[in-house]
Design an enzyme around this catalytic site. Structure first.
Site, PDB file in Angstrom:
ATOM      1  N   GLN A  83      11.430  26.397  -7.515  1.00  0.00           N
ATOM      2  CA  GLN A  83      11.319  24.944  -7.261  1.00  0.00           C
ATOM      3  C   GLN A  83      10.771  24.066  -8.279  1.00  0.00           C
ATOM      4  OE1 GLN A  83       7.897  24.160  -4.897  1.00  0.00           O
ATOM      5  NE2 GLN A  83       9.066  23.558  -3.123  1.00  0.00           N
ATOM      6  N   ASN A 123      -6.123  22.879  -0.275  1.00  0.00           N
ATOM      7  CA  ASN A 123      -6.374  23.013   0.496  1.00  0.00           C
ATOM      8  C   ASN A 123      -7.120  21.660   0.759  1.00  0.00           C
ATOM      9  OD1 ASN A 123      -5.662  25.148   1.198  1.00  0.00           O
ATOM     10  ND2 ASN A 123      -7.265  26.495   1.448  1.00  0.00           N
ATOM     11  N   GLU A 162       6.838  25.513   3.953  1.00  0.00           N
ATOM     12  CA  GLU A 162       6.147  26.884   2.910  1.00  0.00           C
ATOM     13  C   GLU A 162       4.432  26.897   3.265  1.00  0.00           C
ATOM     14  OE1 GLU A 162       5.436  25.191  -0.581  1.00  0.00           O
ATOM     15  OE2 GLU A 162       5.239  26.904  -1.443  1.00  0.00           O
TER      16      GLU A 162
END
Length: 395
Positions: free
Chosen positions: A126, A381, A244
Site C-alpha cells: 500500500q 487513534n 482496514e
C-alpha cells in the site's frame, strides 16, 4: 437483541474448527504461538490453503470468490482463526485492494487481478503515507501527471509495509493541485518492476524489516491502471481504510493472548516467583483486561448484529480500531511487566519464543515494541477519535 449463536452457527463454528485442526500446518501454528516473524513464504502457503478451501476471501462478493456468509459467520471464522493460532494472510490482498477492486475496478481490472490476488499470486503493498502526510493523508504531494495514455509519477512514499516483497502497489497520487486537497487525488495500481521505482528498507524498533521508503523517479503508469475516477481517489481510499480499521480490532487475537497471560500467571504462581502482593496486583490487572475485552467483544457483536439486519454504525470501525489497539498494547505491557529486567534484552533473530513453559521472556521486548505501531497505522487513534466526535457525537 440476540447475541447468542444459533444451532446453525454453532455447527458452522465446529466445521471451521475441524478444518483448522486438520489443515493448519504445525510449523505455522508454532510460529504464531512463539510470536516468531512470519516470512512471505509462510503467508503465501497458508493463504493458498485457505483459497483451495474457498475461505481466503470470504467477504468478497460470491462472483469473485466470496462465501456470502452472514456477518455472524464471518465473525466466528475470524475468532476461530485467532484461537487456532492461524496466520491472517495478507491484509493488503484480502482486506484492502481486493474489496476495492470488487467495488470500483473496471471489468478488465477485475479479470486481471482478483483471482491472482485471492491466491496471492500477486503480493500487494500500500502506497499511502508520505513524509509530512501520514495522519493528514490529504496533504500528500507525490504527483501523477497525465502524459498521453500514461501518468508520470514523482515523489516518495514512506512506511510502506512489505514493499520489498511486493509485485504491485496500490496507492494515492496527486493528479490536481487546484481546489480542495481531497479532490485532486487519484487511486492508481503500479507494477513494482516499473523503471524508476526504488525501495529502501527501514529497520523498526523491534529489530524487524517490514517497513520501507519507496521513491518514484519519472515512473510511467498506464492510465488503464486508474481505479475509479481521476481526482476521486479519496472516496476509494475511505472505503479501503474502513475495511482496514475494522480488521485492526483483532478481538480473537486478544482473547488468545489473554489465555497466554493466564498461563504465564499460573506458571509464575506455581514456581513461587511472585510474592503474595504481586499475585494480587497481577490478578486484578488480568481481571480488568478480561472485563474490558469482553465489553469490546460485545460491542463488535452488536455491530455484527446490526449489519446482519441491514443496519450499520458509521463510527463503528473507528471505535473498534481505537479500543482494539489499546487492548493489544495493554497485553504487551503486561507481558513486559511480568518479564521484569530480563525482558529488556532483545533476542537474536529467529531465537524468540513466547512459550509459557520456556523462553517467553525473550519475546517480551520485541512484542512490546512492535505493537506500539498499531495505534498509529490505519489512521492514528487521535484521528479516529475526531471521526467518532464528528460522526457519532455530532461535536
Amino acid at each position: 437483541m440476540q447475541l447468542d449463536f444459533t444451532p446453525a452457527e454453532i455447527a458452522f463454528r465446529d466445521e471451521v474448527r475441524s478444518f483448522l485442526r486438520d489443515a493448519l500446518p504445525d510449523d505455522l501454528r508454532q510460529k504464531m504461538v512463539d510470536r516468531a516473524h512470519l516470512g512471505k513464504d509462510d503467508i503465501v502457503r497458508w493463504q493458498r490453503i485457505l483459497n483451495a478451501r474457498g475461505w481466503a476471501v470470504t467477504h468478497w462478493p460470491a462472483e469473485y470468490g466470496g462465501q456470502q456468509w452472514t456477518p455472524t459467520e464471518r465473525y466466528i471464522f475470524q475468532e476461530e482463526m485467532a484461537l487456532a493460532h492461524a496466520p491472517e494472510g495478507s491484509p493488503f490482498n484480502v482486506n484492502m485492494i481486493g474489496p476495492v477492486l470488487c467495488r470500483f475496478g473496471t471489468p478488465a481490472q477485475k479479470e486481471r487481478f482478483l483471482a491472482a490476488t485471492a491466491n496471492i499470486d500477486i503480493w500487494w503493498c500500500q502506497g499511502f503515507s508520505e513524509p509530512g502526510a501520514g495522519s493528514d493523508l490529504a496533504s500528500l504531494k507525490t504527483s501523477a501527471v497525465r502524459d498521453g495514455d500514461h501518468y508520470v509519477l514523482n515523489g516518495q512514499k514512506i512506511w510502506t509495509t512489505q514493499a520489498q516483497h511486493a509485485d504491485w502497489m496500490f496507492g494515492l497520487f496527486r493528479t490536481d493541485n487546484s481546489g480542495k486537497q481531497q479532490q485532486g487525488i487519484s487511486f492508481l495500481l503500479l507494477d513494482m518492476r516499473t523503471p524508476g521505482i526504488t525501495v529502501r528498507p527501514i529497520e523498526t524498533i523491534d529489530g524487524e524489516h517490514d517497513a520501507n521508503e519507496v521513491f518514484f523517479d519519472d515512473v510511467r503508469v498506464p492510465v488503464e491502471n486508474l481505479v475509479g475516477e481521476e481526482g476521486r481517489g479519496w472516496d476509494v481510499a475511505k472505503n479501503l481504510l474502513g475495511n482496514e480499521r475494522s480488521g485492526i480490532a483483532r478481538i480473537g487475537l486478544s482473547k488468545e493472548r489473554l489465555s497466554q497471560l493466564r498461563a504465564l500467571e499460573a506458571q509464575l504462581t506455581a514456581s513461587g516467583e511472585l510474592a503474595e502482593e504481586e499475585r494480587h496486583v497481577l490478578a486484578r490487572k488480568l481481571a480488568e483486561v478480561e472485563v474490558d475485552l469482553r465489553a469490546l467483544e460485545l460491542t463488535q457483536l452488536r455491530v455484527v448484529a446490526a449489519d446482519a439486519h441491514g443496519g450499520g454504525a458509521n463510527a463503528a470501525a473507528s471505535i473498534l480500531k481505537v479500543k482494539g489497539t489499546e487492548m493489544q498494547q495493554r497485553m504487551t505491557e503486561l507481558v513486559t511487566e511480568l518479564a521484569g529486567p530480563a525482558g529488556l534484552a532483545m533476542p537474536q533473530a529467529g531465537g524468540r519464543t513466547n512459550d509459557p513453559d520456556e523462553g517467553w521472556v525473550g519475546a517480551a521486548a520485541p512484542f512490546y515494541f512492535t505493537m506500539r505501531k498499531v495505534s498509529i497505522f490505519g489512521g492514528s487513534n487521535e484521528i479516529q477519535k475526531n471521526i467518532i466526535a464528528k460522526t457519532l457525537l455530532g461535536l
